[in-house]
Design an enzyme around this catalytic site. Structure first.
Site, mmCIF file in Angstrom:
data_model
loop_
_atom_site.group_PDB
_atom_site.id
_atom_site.type_symbol
_atom_site.label_atom_id
_atom_site.label_comp_id
_atom_site.label_asym_id
_atom_site.label_seq_id
_atom_site.Cartn_x
_atom_site.Cartn_y
_atom_site.Cartn_z
ATOM 1 N N SER A 1 0.842 -1.195 0.000
ATOM 2 C CA SER A 1 0.000 0.000 0.000
ATOM 3 C C SER A 1 0.875 1.242 0.000
ATOM 4 O O SER A 1 2.056 1.196 0.352
ATOM 5 C CB SER A 1 -0.898 0.019 1.243
ATOM 6 O OG SER A 1 -0.120 0.330 2.402
ATOM 7 N N ASP A 2 0.281 2.364 -0.369
ATOM 8 C CA ASP A 2 0.941 3.647 -0.129
ATOM 9 C C ASP A 2 0.837 3.936 1.365
ATOM 10 O O ASP A 2 0.042 3.330 2.088
ATOM 11 C CB ASP A 2 0.278 4.745 -0.954
ATOM 12 C CG ASP A 2 1.218 5.911 -1.230
ATOM 13 O OD1 ASP A 2 2.226 6.063 -0.498
ATOM 14 O OD2 ASP A 2 0.951 6.683 -2.166
ATOM 15 N N TRP A 3 1.630 4.879 1.828
ATOM 16 C CA TRP A 3 1.758 5.123 3.267
ATOM 17 C C TRP A 3 0.448 5.643 3.876
ATOM 18 O O TRP A 3 -0.139 6.604 3.402
ATOM 19 C CB TRP A 3 2.890 6.113 3.505
ATOM 20 C CG TRP A 3 4.211 5.465 3.781
ATOM 21 C CD1 TRP A 3 5.052 5.727 4.825
ATOM 22 C CD2 TRP A 3 4.874 4.426 3.022
ATOM 23 N NE1 TRP A 3 6.181 4.918 4.766
ATOM 24 C CE2 TRP A 3 6.090 4.108 3.673
ATOM 25 C CE3 TRP A 3 4.542 3.714 1.874
ATOM 26 C CZ2 TRP A 3 6.965 3.132 3.207
ATOM 27 C CZ3 TRP A 3 5.411 2.747 1.404
ATOM 28 C CH2 TRP A 3 6.599 2.468 2.066
ATOM 29 N N THR B 1 -2.474 4.272 3.866
ATOM 30 C CA THR B 1 -3.701 3.958 3.132
ATOM 31 C C THR B 1 -4.764 3.349 4.041
ATOM 32 O O THR B 1 -5.949 3.665 3.922
ATOM 33 C CB THR B 1 -3.393 2.978 1.977
ATOM 34 O OG1 THR B 1 -2.526 3.631 1.038
ATOM 35 C CG2 THR B 1 -4.661 2.540 1.274
#
Length: 364
Positions: free
Chosen positions: A287-289, A291
């Site tokens: 995931s992006d940070w 998320t």
């Protein structure tokens, strides 16, 4: 296999046991830990949540008794983003100061304690993606990747959180400079070349991002992007498809936005059907940070992405990680979740753990 044999990664490397046999021995709690980054609090600065390498974006959990160590993830896009100058005690305790965020540098204390050791991590600033794409020179771009990969080896970074390859569609997108082009073919070819360069260095890999249809930065965590399947495949996914097929990157990072009503980190068709089943992607998806972490506490039209649904969709690793992520995954396995659609099977969690450890196997 004798039930009392405790399988380690060394056993797997030596082909005494398979990776599947190791994963089968792991507890639910161990697998949940591996699928969540090591920043167990919610106060870590985005892009600066690692301890092993100061200034790196984050790191994965370690299971020392299984011979599984941390993987370090460092941000980009114009080279490695690390803390250039930091200090620690002789015992290895990191001292405050030196952190870089944007154009702000937290100054080092003037009076260093006795026994302080100074360290330097000066990385090469490579041209931004839009600039190198204008060269149309894939050999040059591959060389740029080789430079980054060599420095990843030097500073013990395993995954580079780049290249960024979203399509230029909105002139107000604040991160267009990180992305190659408005053209999906050029984007894919550039990302593939840069990935080949990085991964020519053994045990180092790229992370294609942000997957997918991340076209502006305003309200990026709660934007619901509506795209037809034809436009999605011909414009927004084509670059990722080219890069996956031509360079086999070790990782992909999902984006913050929702895609046709579903968070990309929870999107089975995007992660499993397209990337894995159609294109043959065999790395890990992260995931992006933040998320799946609520860092605002605000009431919004759309909720944050679901931590259990990340696992169900094959979004293997949630970064930078929190205790709540782990708790939610474990509760979903034990059928304690609030929503029935968020309940997980043991196989769901084993599937994600296998992807992470398969990448780990490629790291010396």
């Amino acid at each position: 296999m004798h039930p009392k044999v405790k399988i380690t990664m060394e056993d797997v490397r030596n082909r005494k046991f398979t990776l599947e046999e190791l994963v089968a021995q792991l507890t639910i709690e161990e697998m949940a830990e591996l699928c969540v980054g090591t920043s167990r609090g919610q106060a870590a600065v985005v892009g600066n949540a690692a301890q092993c390498v100061p200034g790196a974006g984050g790191e994965t959990a370690a299971l020392e008794d299984r011979g599984i160590k941390n993987m370090v993830l460092a941000d980009g896009p114009a080279g490695l983003r690390l803390t250039p100058h930091f200090r620690s005690t002789l015992e290895g305790e990191l001292l405050p100061g030196g952190e870089v965020f944007g154009d702000q540098v937290n100054p080092l204390p003037k009076d260093a304690p006795e026994g302080t050791v100074d360290y330097y991590q000066y990385c090469t600033a490579i041209p931004i993606a839009t600039t190198i794409a204008q060269s149309w020179d894939m050999g040059l771009i591959e060389t740029v990747g080789e430079i980054v990969g060599k420095e990843m080896q030097e500073f013990q970074v395993h995954l580079w959180l780049a290249p960024g390859m979203n399509i230029h569609r909105n002139p107000l997108c604040g991160r267009n400079f990180e992305y190659y082009s408005e053209d999906p073919l050029l984007t894919g070819k550039c990302a593939a070349a840069e990935t080949r360069g990085v991964q020519a260095n053994p045990g180092r890999g790229t992370t294609l991002k942000h997957y997918a249809a991340n076209n502006h930065e305003d309200n990026r965590m709660f934007t619901n992007v509506h795209v037809s399947e034809r436009a999605l495949r011909e414009i927004y996914l084509k670059g990722f498809e080219i890069a996956v097929k031509e360079s086999r990157p070790l990782a992909i990072m999902t984006s913050y936005n929702l895609l046709n009503g579903i968070h990309t980190a929870n999107h089975v068709e995007l992660i499993q059907s397209a990337a894995r089943d159609e294109w043959g992607f065999d790395g890990l998806v992260m995931s992006d940070w933040y998320t799946s972490i609520d860092i605002t506490g605000e009431t919004r039209k759309y909720p944050i992405s679901s931590s259990p649904l990340c696992i169900k969709a094959g979004n293997d690793l949630q970064m930078p990680g929190s205790q709540q992520n782990m708790d939610d995954i474990i509760a979903a396995i034990y059928e304690e979740g609030e929503a029935s659609e968020e309940l997980l099977t043991l196989a769901d969690l084993q599937f994600c753990t296998l992807h992470i450890l398969n990448v780990y196997l490629q790291i010396p």
